[in-house]
Design an enzyme around this catalytic site. Structure first.
Site, mmCIF file in Angstrom:
data_model
loop_
_atom_site.group_PDB
_atom_site.id
_atom_site.type_symbol
_atom_site.label_atom_id
_atom_site.label_comp_id
_atom_site.label_asym_id
_atom_site.label_seq_id
_atom_site.Cartn_x
_atom_site.Cartn_y
_atom_site.Cartn_z
ATOM 1 C CD1 TRP A 1 -9.720 11.181 41.223
ATOM 2 C CD2 TRP A 1 -10.526 9.053 40.434
ATOM 3 N NE1 TRP A 1 -10.897 11.183 41.431
ATOM 4 C CE2 TRP A 1 -10.860 10.127 41.179
ATOM 5 C CE3 TRP A 1 -10.565 7.574 40.780
ATOM 6 C CZ2 TRP A 1 -12.371 9.559 41.397
ATOM 7 C CZ3 TRP A 1 -12.013 7.362 40.872
ATOM 8 C CH2 TRP A 1 -12.730 8.353 41.524
ATOM 9 C CG HIS B 1 -5.366 3.206 49.351
ATOM 10 N ND1 HIS B 1 -5.706 4.392 50.388
ATOM 11 C CD2 HIS B 1 -6.298 3.923 47.768
ATOM 12 C CE1 HIS B 1 -6.780 4.761 49.568
ATOM 13 N NE2 HIS B 1 -7.005 4.853 48.803
ATOM 14 C CG ASP C 1 -5.347 5.958 44.899
ATOM 15 O OD1 ASP C 1 -6.332 5.231 45.810
ATOM 16 O OD2 ASP C 1 -5.016 7.188 44.823
ATOM 17 C CD GLU D 1 -6.267 11.908 47.317
ATOM 18 O OE1 GLU D 1 -7.255 11.227 47.748
ATOM 19 O OE2 GLU D 1 -5.273 11.288 46.559
ATOM 20 C CD GLN E 1 -14.682 9.002 45.037
ATOM 21 O OE1 GLN E 1 -14.099 8.282 45.072
ATOM 22 N NE2 GLN E 1 -14.155 10.368 45.918
ATOM 23 C CG HIS F 1 -10.098 3.699 45.052
ATOM 24 N ND1 HIS F 1 -11.514 4.533 45.276
ATOM 25 C CD2 HIS F 1 -9.336 3.785 45.518
ATOM 26 C CE1 HIS F 1 -10.199 4.843 46.859
ATOM 27 N NE2 HIS F 1 -9.060 5.183 46.077
ATOM 28 C CG HIS G 1 -9.921 8.443 50.764
ATOM 29 N ND1 HIS G 1 -10.085 6.534 50.394
ATOM 30 C CD2 HIS G 1 -8.738 8.122 49.364
ATOM 31 C CE1 HIS G 1 -9.837 6.338 50.205
ATOM 32 N NE2 HIS G 1 -9.348 6.323 49.016
HETATM 33 FE FE FE2 Z 1 -7.746 6.203 47.458
#
Ligand code: FE2
Length: 419
Positions: free
Chosen positions: A318, A60, A312, A216, A155, A62, A213
């Site tokens: 993030w 996982h 991630d 979360e 997203q 991005h 997702h």
């Molecule tokens: Fe993610």
């Protein structure tokens, strides 16, 4: 004549036992594993009794947002939602070359540290689908040394803008490997439920994997995992489905969590926890006690669910840190999930190797066995516990039968007195 012969390997086998063997590779395939292999070879490496493991699996990440931390501004609150706002600004000026250059740089960083299988989400909420197109091109360009799967990830939600549903379907038409979603970020609970049903409908229509997702958020009322589980059961998609993050599961009351664990036992869905990022993103509105913000990894693992750990984010809105090292991920997961028993530590290693391969549905070409593609790594460690404890350096990376990376082990010289 072999292409590559590895001498004196401490092989971590598929059954997790260790064997002291030589490994022979020819035409990208492992052709022999035996205590002493004779025969000519084009290249021979003396492994000197170090640990030989299947490669790490990044289940996982991005890649489209990787290496953008601070652009156009730093995430000062550290929350998921400020991250989404910053990314919305940053993605106004992404280009094909921008995404490709950062994605390939990140993949190289990962491969250098032994990662040879990667699942990346691509944001498909912007109308040009630039991020998706870039990652699909990257998937093709890197295929000789790393396997990349791309998830079409809406997203901003499937129903937040009228065109998002169409964009998601177009992304599957363009060749995304999996369909994603973000039900807890849809405008209403009903939209969230509807989005999960839509994801499964698209997965069946296009015959794709699912990776959502899911929940979360710290909200203990965010309960889309049960919807995902129900859809996985009813469609029969089972092990082709993954629930990523599921951090709200860590906040559910035990009565509900116990019931849910029972439901989940009947499905074959995969779980991905991202401990590096969720230990920092979640709990931001808590005072004390402050929650850990990671799903119930230990309980899922104890009841036989397939759980993997992902990174991630690497230097993005993030999470501004990270290097792509999966042993960092396993190390953090072990701490956050309190998995310090010997079998638990070993399980954390499996969560960045075999379990990730199962999540990606690449088990048939994963593992060091005669007849399988020759992807393996050599760690400066003696076993899984040692590898995690010291975040051991990956000395050699062999990808598709070829030496891809060699890293020198740093040498420290003690100049102090002995007393
Ligand atoms: Fe993610």
């Amino acid at each position: 004549m072999y292409d590559l012969l590895l001498r004196q390997c401490r092989l971590l086998q598929t059954d997790r036992t260790i064997a002291e063997v030589d490994i022979a590779i020819k035409e990208r395939v492992i052709v022999d594993i035996a205590p002493k292999i004779t025969g000519n070879t084009k290249l021979e490496l003396d492994i000197q009794g170090k640990l030989v493991s299947p490669p790490f699996v990044e289940s996982h990440i991005h890649l489209d947002s990787a290496l953008t931390a601070g652009e156009p501004r730093w995430n000062q609150s550290g929350t998921l939602f400020e991250g989404i706002e910053i990314w919305r600004e940053r993605k106004q000026n992404i280009s094909l070359e921008d995404v490709k250059q950062r994605a390939i740089a990140t993949l190289k960083q990962q491969a250098t540290q032994g990662v040879l299988f990667v699942r990346s989400h691509a944001d498909v909420s912007e109308t040009s689908l630039t991020a998706l197109q870039a990652l699909l091109e990257v998937r093709q360009e890197v295929k000789d040394w790393i396997t990349l799967q791309v998830v079409a990830f809406p997203q901003d939600g499937i129903y937040s803008e009228p065109q998002n549903d169409l964009l998601l379907e177009k992304a599957l038409d363009m060749g995304a490997d999996a369909v994603g979603g973000i039900p807890h970020y849809e405008l209403t609970r009903e939209d969230g439920v509807k989005s999960v049903h839509r994801i499964f409908e698209l997965a069946q229509k296009y015959d794709r994997l699912v990776d959502i997702h899911c929940d979360e958020i710290d909200d203990d009322q965010s309960r889309f995992l049960e919807v995902v589980a129900a859809c996985a059961s009813r469609t029969g998609l089972g092990s082709r489905v993954t629930a990523s993050h599921t951090t709200a599961f860590g906040s559910y009351n035990n009565a509900y969590a116990g019931k849910l664990l029972g439901f989940l036992r009947r499905t074959q869905i995969n779980f991905i926890a991202n401990p590096l990022i969720n230990i920092t993103l979640q709990g931001r509105t808590d005072t004390y006690p402050k929650r850990r913000g990671v799903t119930r990894v230990k309980e899922l693992w104890q009841q036989g669910a397939n759980v993997s750990f992902g990174h991630d984010c690497i230097q993005d809105p993030w999470y501004s840190l990270g290097t792509g090292n999966m042993l960092d991920v396993a190390f953090m997961g072990l701490h956050v999930c309190q998995m310090t028993g010997t079998a638990e530590i070993d399980a954390c290693y499996d969560m960045v190797t075999w379990n990730g391969a199962k999540t990606l549905n690449v088990e048939d070409r994963y593992g060091i066995e005669i007849g399988k593609p020759s992807n393996l790594i050599v760690l400066n460690a003696c076993d899984r516990y040692d590898a995690i404890r010291r975040r051991a350096i990956v000395e050699y990376v062999i990808s598709q039968g070829k030496l891809l990376v060699k890293t020198e082990i740093p040498r420290t010289i003690w100049h102090g007195s002995c007393s």
